[in-house]
Design an enzyme around this catalytic site. Structure first.
Site: not given
Length: 337
Positions: A207, A232, A314, A324
């Protein structure tokens, strides 16, 4: 609603208080039974209202911003949203801020939802919804400023379709020309480092915030890995580096602006400058975050799904697949032969 009915030769009054039924027998007339029930409900409502401080919702927004938001990794964006509701800067205060806490109801948030859907996309409303709901929950569970979260009884907007945007033919070359970045020469200017970040994002699926916060102490060029202690979802992860990603990082070594953080960029600066470069290239509707989808779709051809999830961070493979991973089915068809 208060009610009354006969029981044998007398009347029974019935009131509903906090969802429970309260009754009393022995009234001579129906009117007496109704008056008792009405008074019971009125006193219960007044008692409940007295528990809520005499404050506008504005106070809840400010308290949450100043005590809770500032502790979050995404504080900048959350504080910006709250300040907009409060009318900071050029924004006009949202009508929500003026409503007393004791009068705050689900209908007020339904009205807010409908207003915002006229102004912004459903995805934006859902992100703002999360913040408002967290504030109401804090008021109810921790501060005693609400008895419940009124947003729990409001219908959320429908989830928007997941983005499937990837780089189209020629767009990568346009971005490299606009940033004047190449793998051979060190990216000394900020514009060139934006180009380096674009290449690195496509190679690693990291990211924008992770790229900007990456420090040299987290990078192991010999093992070709970068460790991300903060991500995140709160879980640290280690990302493998391709030979191209390693080349990008080696080009940043020794630059004055990149002594502590590898790219010498801040997230806000990366976002703003990427948008400017995109506009200069006349590229429509491409976000920096779309490069993560591009990267994961490319990586899916090289690694299995479990390793792909380890690279991306993930924990829910359904999100990885839905949001994604965007393969070209024509290419998949060739794999079947």
């Amino acid at each position: 609603m208060p009610s009354a009915y006969r029981k044998n030769t007398s009347w029974r009054g019935q009131a509903r208080i906090n969802g429970q039924r309260k009754t009393k027998d022995g009234f001579t007339t129906r009117r007496e039974a109704l008056e008792w029930a009405s008074e019971k409900e009125r006193l219960a409502k007044e008692s409940k209202s007295r528990d809520i401080p005499d404050r506008p919702f504005q106070d809840a927004l400010e308290r949450y911003r100043d005590t809770i938001s500032i502790t979050k990794r995404g504080q900048k964006f959350e504080i910006r949203r709250i300040d907009r509701w409060l009318g900071k800067g050029d924004a006009r205060p949202d009508p929500l801020v003026y409503i007393p806490l004791e009068d705050l109801q689900s209908k007020h948030f339904a009205e807010w939802r409908d207003r915002r859907l006229q102004e912004v996309a459903p995805g934006t409303v859902l992100r703002e919804w999360t913040v408002l709901s967290a504030i109401c929950s804090q008021c109810a569970k921790e501060w005693g400023w609400l008895h419940e979260n009124p947003m729990s009884r409001v219908k959320r907007p429908a989830e928007p379709d997941s983005r499937t945007r990837r780089l189209q033919e020629g767009e990568f070359d346009q971005l490299m020309i606009a940033t004047q970045y190449d793998l051979i020469n060190p990216p000394e200017s900020k514009r060139e480092r934006i180009g380096a970040a674009i290449v690195f994002a496509i190679e690693t699926a990291m990211r924008a915030g992770e790229i900007c916060n990456m420090s040299w102490e987290d990078i192991d060029l010999e093992r070709r890995t970068v460790h991300l202690p903060k991500t995140k979802n709160g879980n640290p992860r280690t990302v493998p580096l391709s030979t191209t990603a390693v080349t990008v990082l080696k080009g940043l070594q020794g630059l004055d602006d990149c002594k502590r953080k590898a790219f010498g960029l801040k997230s806000d600066s990366l976002d703003v400058n990427f948008r400017k470069i995109r506009s200069k290239c006349l590229i429509d509707d491409l976000h920096f975050h779309d490069l993560r989808r591009e990267a994961l779709t490319r990586l899916a051809k090289k690694v299995d799904v479990l390793n792909l999830a380890k690279i991306s961070g993930h924990t829910d493979l359904r999100i990885l697949q839905k949001v994604y991973y965007a393969p070209d089915m024509a290419e998949v068809a060739l794999m079947l032969d």
